[in-house]
Write a protein that holds these residues in place. Structure first.
Motif, PDB file in Angstrom:
ATOM      1  N   ASN A  50       0.881  -0.913  -0.226  1.00  0.00           N
ATOM      2  CA  ASN A  50       0.120  -0.295   0.079  1.00  0.00           C
ATOM      3  C   ASN A  50       1.258   1.152  -0.190  1.00  0.00           C
ATOM      4  O   ASN A  50       1.411   1.283   0.967  1.00  0.00           O
ATOM      5  CB  ASN A  50      -1.154  -0.051   1.378  1.00  0.00           C
ATOM      6  N   GLY A  51       0.733   2.278  -1.156  1.00  0.00           N
ATOM      7  CA  GLY A  51       1.352   3.077  -0.649  1.00  0.00           C
ATOM      8  C   GLY A  51       2.171   3.228  -2.441  1.00  0.00           C
ATOM      9  O   GLY A  51       2.244   2.222  -2.986  1.00  0.00           O
ATOM     10  N   GLY A  52       3.055   4.685  -1.861  1.00  0.00           N
ATOM     11  CA  GLY A  52       4.340   4.988  -2.689  1.00  0.00           C
ATOM     12  C   GLY A  52       4.736   5.677  -2.546  1.00  0.00           C
ATOM     13  O   GLY A  52       4.160   6.863  -1.509  1.00  0.00           O
ATOM     14  N   PRO A  53       5.162   6.852  -3.513  1.00  0.00           N
ATOM     15  CA  PRO A  53       5.995   8.467  -3.056  1.00  0.00           C
ATOM     16  C   PRO A  53       5.138   8.887  -3.354  1.00  0.00           C
ATOM     17  O   PRO A  53       3.812   8.690  -3.988  1.00  0.00           O
ATOM     18  CB  PRO A  53       7.275   8.429  -4.887  1.00  0.00           C
ATOM     19  N   PRO A  54       4.531   9.948  -2.877  1.00  0.00           N
ATOM     20  CA  PRO A  54       3.781  11.325  -2.669  1.00  0.00           C
ATOM     21  C   PRO A  54       2.981  11.644  -4.365  1.00  0.00           C
ATOM     22  O   PRO A  54       4.034  12.028  -5.205  1.00  0.00           O
ATOM     23  CB  PRO A  54       4.513  11.998  -2.064  1.00  0.00           C
ATOM     24  N   VAL A  55       2.000  11.908  -4.189  1.00  0.00           N
ATOM     25  CA  VAL A  55       1.215  12.411  -6.258  1.00  0.00           C
ATOM     26  C   VAL A  55       1.154  13.355  -5.833  1.00  0.00           C
ATOM     27  O   VAL A  55       0.710  13.822  -4.531  1.00  0.00           O
ATOM     28  CB  VAL A  55       0.090  11.704  -5.925  1.00  0.00           C
ATOM     29  N   VAL A  56       2.122  14.148  -5.956  1.00  0.00           N
ATOM     30  CA  VAL A  56       2.374  15.994  -5.844  1.00  0.00           C
ATOM     31  C   VAL A  56       1.760  16.695  -7.651  1.00  0.00           C
ATOM     32  O   VAL A  56       1.865  16.098  -8.379  1.00  0.00           O
ATOM     33  CB  VAL A  56       3.430  16.587  -6.383  1.00  0.00           C
ATOM     34  N   ASP A  57       0.846  18.011  -6.982  1.00  0.00           N
ATOM     35  CA  ASP A  57      -0.067  18.606  -8.271  1.00  0.00           C
ATOM     36  C   ASP A  57      -0.362  20.093  -8.125  1.00  0.00           C
ATOM     37  O   ASP A  57      -0.367  19.995  -6.518  1.00  0.00           O
ATOM     38  CB  ASP A  57      -1.542  17.988  -8.179  1.00  0.00           C
ATOM     39  N   VAL A  58      -0.269  20.585  -8.951  1.00  0.00           N
ATOM     40  CA  VAL A  58      -0.244  22.264  -8.293  1.00  0.00           C
ATOM     41  C   VAL A  58      -1.800  22.654  -8.995  1.00  0.00           C
ATOM     42  O   VAL A  58      -2.506  21.959  -9.517  1.00  0.00           O
ATOM     43  CB  VAL A  58       0.591  23.442  -8.946  1.00  0.00           C
ATOM     44  N   ALA A  59      -2.401  23.207  -8.494  1.00  0.00           N
ATOM     45  CA  ALA A  59      -3.954  24.693  -8.874  1.00  0.00           C
ATOM     46  C   ALA A  59      -3.833  24.720 -10.536  1.00  0.00           C
ATOM     47  O   ALA A  59      -4.885  24.697 -10.610  1.00  0.00           O
ATOM     48  CB  ALA A  59      -4.759  25.013  -7.668  1.00  0.00           C
ATOM     49  N   SER A  60      -2.974  25.378 -10.784  1.00  0.00           N
ATOM     50  CA  SER A  60      -2.151  25.874 -11.570  1.00  0.00           C
ATOM     51  C   SER A  60      -0.485  25.714 -12.422  1.00  0.00           C
ATOM     52  O   SER A  60      -0.245  25.907 -11.210  1.00  0.00           O
ATOM     53  CB  SER A  60      -2.614  27.678 -12.087  1.00  0.00           C
ATOM     54  N   THR A  61      -1.012  25.990 -13.417  1.00  0.00           N
ATOM     55  CA  THR A  61       0.072  25.700 -14.226  1.00  0.00           C
ATOM     56  C   THR A  61       0.633  27.303 -14.307  1.00  0.00           C
ATOM     57  O   THR A  61       2.485  27.614 -15.190  1.00  0.00           O
ATOM     58  CB  THR A  61       0.532  24.887 -15.432  1.00  0.00           C
ATOM     59  N   ARG A  62       0.278  28.312 -14.365  1.00  0.00           N
ATOM     60  CA  ARG A  62       0.636  29.564 -15.257  1.00  0.00           C
ATOM     61  C   ARG A  62       0.000  30.571 -13.443  1.00  0.00           C
ATOM     62  O   ARG A  62      -1.665  30.518 -13.453  1.00  0.00           O
ATOM     63  CB  ARG A  62       0.294  30.011 -15.903  1.00  0.00           C
ATOM     64  N   TYR A  63       0.986  31.631 -12.834  1.00  0.00           N
ATOM     65  CA  TYR A  63       0.868  32.197 -12.291  1.00  0.00           C
ATOM     66  C   TYR A  63       0.585  33.528 -12.938  1.00  0.00           C
ATOM     67  O   TYR A  63       1.589  34.010 -13.833  1.00  0.00           O
ATOM     68  CB  TYR A  63       0.329  32.391 -11.030  1.00  0.00           C
ATOM     69  N   SER A  64      -0.029  34.923 -12.701  1.00  0.00           N
ATOM     70  CA  SER A  64       0.413  36.468 -12.530  1.00  0.00           C
ATOM     71  C   SER A  64      -0.263  37.753 -11.889  1.00  0.00           C
ATOM     72  O   SER A  64      -1.006  37.143 -11.198  1.00  0.00           O
ATOM     73  CB  SER A  64      -0.109  36.854 -14.452  1.00  0.00           C
ATOM     74  N   VAL A  65       1.350  37.739 -11.671  1.00  0.00           N
ATOM     75  CA  VAL A  65       1.192  39.139 -10.080  1.00  0.00           C
ATOM     76  C   VAL A  65       1.662  40.208 -10.252  1.00  0.00           C
ATOM     77  O   VAL A  65       2.252  40.372 -10.837  1.00  0.00           O
ATOM     78  CB  VAL A  65       1.006  38.754  -8.674  1.00  0.00           C
ATOM     79  N   LYS A  66       1.233  41.234 -10.020  1.00  0.00           N
ATOM     80  CA  LYS A  66       1.855  42.646 -10.085  1.00  0.00           C
ATOM     81  C   LYS A  66       2.658  42.955  -8.800  1.00  0.00           C
ATOM     82  O   LYS A  66       2.769  41.792  -8.184  1.00  0.00           O
ATOM     83  CB  LYS A  66       0.833  43.693  -9.592  1.00  0.00           C
ATOM     84  N   PRO A  67       4.000  43.581  -8.582  1.00  0.00           N
ATOM     85  CA  PRO A  67       4.929  43.599  -7.964  1.00  0.00           C
ATOM     86  C   PRO A  67       4.531  44.063  -6.569  1.00  0.00           C
ATOM     87  O   PRO A  67       4.091  44.951  -6.626  1.00  0.00           O
ATOM     88  CB  PRO A  67       6.162  44.240  -8.360  1.00  0.00           C
ATOM     89  N   GLY A  68       4.356  43.504  -5.459  1.00  0.00           N
ATOM     90  CA  GLY A  68       4.028  43.864  -4.225  1.00  0.00           C
ATOM     91  C   GLY A  68       2.757  43.114  -4.009  1.00  0.00           C
ATOM     92  O   GLY A  68       2.031  43.311  -2.653  1.00  0.00           O
ATOM     93  N   ASP A  69       1.919  42.717  -4.998  1.00  0.00           N
ATOM     94  CA  ASP A  69       0.275  41.190  -4.307  1.00  0.00           C
ATOM     95  C   ASP A  69       1.346  40.526  -3.903  1.00  0.00           C
ATOM     96  O   ASP A  69       2.069  39.915  -3.925  1.00  0.00           O
ATOM     97  CB  ASP A  69      -0.032  41.517  -5.974  1.00  0.00           C
ATOM     98  N   ASP A  70      -0.008  40.223  -3.002  1.00  0.00           N
ATOM     99  CA  ASP A  70       0.567  38.235  -2.042  1.00  0.00           C
ATOM    100  C   ASP A  70       0.169  37.371  -3.017  1.00  0.00           C
ATOM    101  O   ASP A  70      -0.743  37.510  -4.164  1.00  0.00           O
ATOM    102  CB  ASP A  70       0.024  38.749  -1.291  1.00  0.00           C
TER     103      ASP A  70
END
Length: 220
Positions: free
Chosen positions: A172-192
């Motif tokens: 049972n089990g194995g290496p962790p399965v890792v995923d991200v919500a989006s493959t691209r982000y765009s943000v202005k300098p200073g924004d969280d």
């Protein structure tokens, strides 16, 4: 004065079926005029039966009284208690094996069948322990997905090879399965910015980190 024999022949009788044993018969020694005794090099169950020694000279042939040979023993009896085994990735796991053998077994090992690929596991195989004459059980020190499959415990004595039934090991089990919500982000300098990451892991993951690759600016 006794007349020397010119030949010696032995006959073996099993359930009325008679086999002649002459000098040079495979697995035997002796049965010659100078050494009329019969030596069976490695007796097996098939050698059990009644034996008569015959001597031949120029006058005729005469046989001895019948002597019975009983060979005690059989192939090793090898058993594994549970047919289905289950373990978590990364743990240590033991598959129990029991061997009863008369004569005593001199060799023990395992076979692992993983997707049709069969490998032999001995006591000096890396990553395992056990597999000794007095402790034939197999311990896998650190279970991985490649340890899944079918296992057979095998023991050998002078009679032959005894095998257990196959057992299945599921990991049972194995290496962790890792995923991200989006493959691209765009943000202005200073924004969280939160770059969401999702992890599914059995066994539970113990560490998380990110790797940043700096992209070279595009030239127009």
């Amino acid at each position: 004065m006794p007349i020397p024999s010119k030949a010696c022949i032995l006959e073996k009788s099993v359930n009325g079926f008679i086999t002649t044993i002459s000098p040079g018969t495979i697995g035997t020694q002796g049965s010659t005029p100078s050494n009329p005794s019969l030596i069976i090099v490695v007796p097996t169950n098939s050698d059990s039966g009644n034996y008569v020694c015959f001597a031949i000279n120029d006058i005729g042939q005469r046989g001895s009284l019948s002597t019975e040979l009983k060979v005690s023993g059989d192939l090793p009896s090898v058993s594994i208690g549970t047919r289905l085994h289950e373990s978590d990735f990364g743990s240590s796991y033991t598959i129990e094996c029991k061997v009863i053998a008369h004569p005593a077994h001199t060799t023990v090992y395992w076979q692992h069948n993983y997707n049709g690929i069969i490998r032999t596991i001995k006591n000096d195989t890396l990553g395992v322990s056990g597999i000794f004459i007095d402790n034939p059980s197999l311990t896998i020190d650190f279970i991985t997905t490649s340890d899944s499959g079918k296992y057979t415990c095998i023991a050998e004595n002078v009679v032959g090879v005894g095998k257990s039934q196959e057992v299945d090991l599921k990991v049972n089990g194995g290496p962790p399965v890792v995923d991200v919500a989006s493959t691209r982000y765009s943000v202005k300098p200073g924004d969280d910015i939160t770059m969401s990451c999702f992890v599914m892991s059995i066994p539970l993951h113990t560490n998380v980190y990110w790797v940043k690759t700096v992209l070279e600016p595009m030239l127009f």
